[in-house]
Design an enzyme around this catalytic site. Structure first.
Site, PDB file in Angstrom:
ATOM      1  N   GLU A  70       7.479  -4.994   3.135  1.00 13.47           N
ATOM      2  CA  GLU A  70       8.516  -4.363   2.304  1.00 13.47           C
ATOM      3  C   GLU A  70       8.393  -2.843   2.376  1.00 13.47           C
ATOM      4  O   GLU A  70       9.386  -2.128   2.502  1.00 13.47           O
ATOM      5  CB  GLU A  70       8.369  -4.851   0.861  1.00 13.47           C
ATOM      6  CG  GLU A  70       9.319  -4.190  -0.133  1.00 13.47           C
ATOM      7  CD  GLU A  70       8.597  -3.709  -1.375  1.00 13.47           C
ATOM      8  OE1 GLU A  70       8.671  -2.496  -1.667  1.00 13.47           O
ATOM      9  OE2 GLU A  70       7.964  -4.543  -2.058  1.00 13.47           O
ATOM     10  N   GLU A 145       0.614   2.018   5.165  1.00  9.94           N
ATOM     11  CA  GLU A 145       1.216   1.323   4.030  1.00  9.94           C
ATOM     12  C   GLU A 145       0.384   0.137   3.569  1.00  9.94           C
ATOM     13  O   GLU A 145       0.448  -0.240   2.397  1.00  9.94           O
ATOM     14  CB  GLU A 145       2.632   0.865   4.389  1.00  9.94           C
ATOM     15  CG  GLU A 145       3.590   1.996   4.696  1.00  9.94           C
ATOM     16  CD  GLU A 145       3.753   2.948   3.515  1.00  9.94           C
ATOM     17  OE1 GLU A 145       3.888   2.469   2.378  1.00  9.94           O
ATOM     18  OE2 GLU A 145       3.727   4.177   3.746  1.00  9.94           O
TER      19      GLU A 145
END
Length: 975
Positions: A70, A145
């Site tokens: 995401e 991330e």
């Protein structure tokens, strides 16, 4: 033009259409014939358009792959190869919403905007991100991330770094978060719901790049997608865009994203989970107990709505019988419920906070006995009516956490659409409401309780208990594993890790090329209305009370807010203002016990809320007004009943029920503990303002750390202070609830306002009207510079001061500076390079300014970033296009669409603060005319603010003690 069912439009076949009167929309289901993409369009007149693309993404383990993806797909794509297209959009779009969500079984990418061109740009960037991300080109995206080994030289220790890794470390610091995450594990041991889609921080570092990209290959295909459009738009143009630019490039695939069904248990399961507390915290009264039940499928729209109402009825209202039974049995100090409906098999939970492990059996017995009694004797019909009314009012308002209405509907439709049912079944709720209202004459809810709770073995008891030293043990284990891993590396392998760290840092610190930045679509300044929106209002007067009236269509809902000036309260009693607003409506009055009062409020109104608010005078450092607000919403026909209830609460509340006051104090303490863990960045920033700002000090006393300490003291010493508490509440109520303290704020259309304007006169006439003496508060402002220690694994780091005190003035250009600070400097330094989950700045009209971080692995390094912000601004440079981005981003914040009720509140806020339309227009002009040179001048402002060295940090005990020299004092927030 009405589209025809069965006909194709740009490759999309219209399959079904349904008028949904409840939300004044027409729903249309399409399927893209070549790619297999599903599309649902809600057509209506709302200018705040919403687009979302979602994928069914059941996790395969607890490595956090769906969550890391995401984040990662928004880090550059085929058409938009910059490192952070998401951030570039935030900087330079008029979005009214821009984010992404990871759920237990899906990943959702929603955007919203009122500007057509901007909306198209947002759609384009998001679609390119999900279908063509740069994760295949560079493993550094997953490293940044998700997670990576960080080591800068061979003699240094290896650490784990990564945005999601630190986010989930923060999530797993909160016992409430641990509880909710483990409920699913206890009930679904054999399915995807038993796994952690967000990622378990102790498991995330086992995720490989290959597993990461394979998850995207498997699930991020149009055949596994759910595209949602909402609002007033040319749907044929949107379908054409989707087809020509994206979907026609894909062939239909058979993707196995099936969500498994957990078979029922033969016997209730029990699970015990530990969470860490500090060594000097007490273990007593810190255990969480929950009973959890698998109810049915989210696709059963009637039960889906019925259990949402039942959870409110049993556990969330002052008169809720199950909550009263648990509190009365002294199982714990706070009780609440949860109905998790955003999963195929829904879950109902009964949760007790601040309990003890040895209460588990008694907890179960009290729950079962109470529910059996309710089934046998029947639930109070007035309570049922109240719960249904409050839920129905909420459905019609569709106002959830400030999200655009279209996004609320989009999330709701996924609760059926994802599971192969029609997307509108939870939106067309009237028929189900009518069925549920049969509960007013039948045993409707009693039957649900019997079937799904009392006779349901697919359930669990979850015990989450504290353990001293657990954090240190876990952290030691991680350090030992990393040390062992480092010792296992060859010289070449170690050098490779160092090189990887250096290359990642180089990538993170290297600016995107101007050529790539220009690929991000950007609207023109000419697309922005240069005139600020004028919120009309009128000053009126009834019975000597000033009324600020905002005329706007409200669909026959009257929004009436009473604001009482609180400066008549003695300074030493200021904390009692917040206790007063906490107990109002939840204690007995002369004519109602609190349970009947609660039922009456919920039957006849859409809710009454109480709070203490502060309003800084325009461009003033010290001057502010503090008010106790009572905010109400009611259908016009019920306005007389609202007035009667308000008079009862304001004039006739009885503060003598010490047991009830004690219960409310316990619950308040519990809820504030959740806030401190969940919103530490706001808690620390606001507490920091109390070091140097009068309004900041006041806010801290009534809503912040100082108020929490006040509540803790009342809780500890209640027996000795009970009489004092009662007397102080009476005194504060008498001081505040005076006609001469009152200003009323009403939001309603003109015709109905004229018809109903005098209904409040009865209330006004019956208020005390004696002379009011106002106090001029003088606070002791001291730079405490606290390190506030918790058992959490991350920090919330804040630094602040007041720039007007230093000789600077407020200007709209500071909102452009805020955009630059948030989305270029702090984002790159604190989030991207530092690994924190969030970072924010604020520049207020009263001169208060702060930097703060969220779920931050660092402390001293983050403070250094703050200190170097002035140098960054001094050397700041941007071409016209880049400056346009920041200006548009600042305007987007100013132009966020407001609901009628919020418009009315905004009108009142500006009136009390003395902000005129000319001030709003001047601020807008200053934003629109900001240039690079003006931004560069702010370097001295930031340097001067940072040089005051006012800091506050909430976070990990060990980390704070390592840097103890930074602080004037170290404290524990929890006892």
């Amino acid at each position: 033009m009405e589209l025809q069912i069965g006909k194709e439009y740009s490759g999309f076949k219209l399959l079904e259409r349904k008028q949904i009167d409840e939300i004044n929309s027409c729903g249309m289901i399409f399927e893209h014939q070549k790619s297999g993409a599903r599309l649902f369009y809600l057509e209506n007149d709302d200018d705040n358009k919403v687009f979302a693309i979602s994928f069914r993404t059941p996790p395969e383990d607890s490595k956090g792959t769906p969550h890391i993806l995401e984040h990662s797909v928004l880090c550059g794509s085929r058409k938009f190869p910059v490192k952070e297209p998401f951030v570039e959009l935030i900087k330079g779009s008029l979005n009214t919403f821009l984010n992404a969500f990871t759920f237990p079984d899906k990943t959702m990418y929603p955007v919203a905007s009122t500007n057509d061109k901007d909306f198209s740009n947002l759609m384009d960037v998001y679609l390119d991100a999900v279908f063509y991300p740069n994760i295949y080109k560079t493993s550094q995206i997953m490293m940044q991330e998700g997670w990576h080994y960080e080591i800068e030289d061979k003699d240094a220790p290896i650490n784990y770094k990564g945005v999601v890794y630190n986010e989930m470390k923060g999530a797993f610091s909160s016992p409430e978060s641990i509880l909710f995450r483990k409920i699913s594990e206890s009930l679904f041991p054999d399915t995807q719901y038993g796994l952690e889609s967000g990622g378990d921080p102790y498991v995330i570092p086992s995720l490989t790049q290959e597993q990461f990209v394979n998850f995207h290959k498997k699930y991020y295909h149009p055949s596994n997608s759910y595209i949602y459009l909402y609002g007033k738009m040319d749907i044929l143009d949107r379908l054409n865009f989707l087809n020509d630019n994206y979907l026609r490039n894909f062939d239909r695939q058979n993707i196995d994203s099936k969500i498994d069904i957990q078979l029922p248990f033969d016997i209730q399961r029990q699970m015990v989970i530990k969470y860490p507390i500090l060594g000097n915290e007490k273990e007593e009264d810190k255990t969480f107990l929950s009973m959890n039940f698998v109810i049915g499928k989210a696709t059963n729209s009637e039960e889906y709505l019925a259990f949402d109402i039942l959870e409110l009825l049993l556990l969330e209202m002052p008169s809720s019988p199950l909550k009263r039974a648990i509190i009365g049995a002294k199982i714990g100090k706070d009780v609440f419920g949860s109905f998790e409906s955003s999963m195929l098999q829904t879950v109902f939970s009964i949760i007790v906070k601040n309990s003890n492990k040895d209460k588990a059996e008694e907890f179960k017995k009290v729950v079962v006995n109470c529910l059996r009694k309710l089934v046998h004797d029947g639930i109070d019909k007035k309570l049922i009516e109240a719960a249904i009314n409050i839920k129905e009012f909420g459905l019609r308002e569709a106002n959830y956490q400030g999200y655009p209405k279209g996004l609320v509907y989009g999330m709701k439709c996924m609760d059926s659409w994802l599971y192969d049912e029609k997307p509108w079944i939870h939106l067309a709720y009237d028929a189900n409401i009518q069925k549920i209202k049969s509960a007013l004459t039948t045993s409707y809810f009693e039957s649900l309780i019997e079937k799904y709770i009392l006779n349901n073995d697919h359930s669990s008891i979850l015990i989450v208990e504290p353990e001293k030293g657990l954090l240190e043990k876990n952290e030691k284990q991680v350090r030992e594993e990393l040390e062992k891993f480092k010792n296992s590396l060859s010289e070449n392998q170690l050098e490779e890790l160092i090189r990887n760290t250096q290359e990642l840092k180089k990538r993170q610190s290297t600016p995107d090329s101007p050529k790539d930045l220009e690929k991000i679509p950007l609207i023109s300044i000419d697309d922005i209305d240069h005139k600020a929106k004028k919120l009309e209002f009128e000053e009126d007067e009834e019975c000597g009370v000033k009324v600020i009236y905002h005329p706007v269509f409200t669909n026959k809902i009257v929004y009436t807010n009473l604001y009482f000036n609180t400066s008549s309260v003695k300074q030493e009693l200021i904390p009692y203002l917040s206790l007063l607003n906490t107990v109002l409506g939840r204690i007995n009055t002369e004519n109602y016990n609190y349970e009947d009062l609660s039922k009456a409020v919920d039957i006849y109104t859409g809710g009454i809320t109480y709070s203490v608010e502060t309003f800084s005078k325009n461009d003033s450092v010290d001057k502010f007004e503090a008010m106790l607000s009572i905010k109400t919403k009611v259908l016009i026909d019920n306005l007389p009943k609202l007035v009667e209830l308000l008079e009862e609460i304001i004039k006739r509340s009885k503060f003598d029920d010490k047991n009830r006051i004690r219960e409310i104090i316990d619950e308040t303490k519990s809820r504030m503990e959740m806030i401190i863990f969940d919103r530490g960045h706001i808690v620390t920033a606001n507490h920091l303002l109390s070091y140097f700002s009068n309004v900041g000090k006041y806010q801290d006393v009534v809503n912040g750390i100082e108020f929490y300490n006040f509540i803790v003291d009342l809780d500890k010493n209640f027996e000795q202070k009970a009489e004092e508490i009662t007397n102080n509440l009476k005194e504060v109520a008498h001081s505040v609830f005076n006609k001469n303290n009152l200003i009323t704020n009403i939001t309603l259309d003109k015709e109905n306002y004229d018809k109903n304007r005098k209904f409040l006169n009865t209330l006004y006439d019956n208020l005390d009207s004696g002379k009011v003496c106002h106090n001029n508060y003088k606070f002791d402002l001291t730079p405490l510079n606290e390190g506030i220690m918790t058992s959490g694994k991350v920090q919330y780091v804040s630094k602040a001061y007041n720039f007007i005190e230093l000789g600077y003035k407020y200007s709209g250009s500071l909102q452009v500076l805020k955009a630059i600070a948030n989305y270029t400097y702090l984002w790159n330094k604190v989030r991207v390079q530092g690994g924190a989950y969030g970072c924010f700045s604020s520049f207020q009209r009263n001169g208060n300014m702060f930097f703060t971080s969220y779920r931050d692995p660092n402390l001293k390094d983050t403070l250094k970033v703050y200190d170097e912000a002035g140098k960054f601004i001094e050397n700041f440079n941007a071409d016209d296009r880049e400056m346009r981005k920041y200006i548009i981003g600042a305007i987007s914040d100013l132009d966020y669409p407001l609901t009628p009720s919020v418009q009315g509140e905004k009108v009142f806020e500006r009136y009390i603060k003395g902000i005129k339309y000319e001030d709003i227009q001047r601020e807008r002009d200053e934003v629109l005319n900001t240039d690079v040179n003006e931004i560069k001048k702010y370097s001295s402002l930031i340097n001067d603010v940072m040089s005051k060295n006012y800091i506050c940090v909430l976070g990990n005990e060990e980390k704070i003690k390592q840097d103890k020299d930074l602080f004037n004092r170290l404290t524990n927030v929890f006892d």
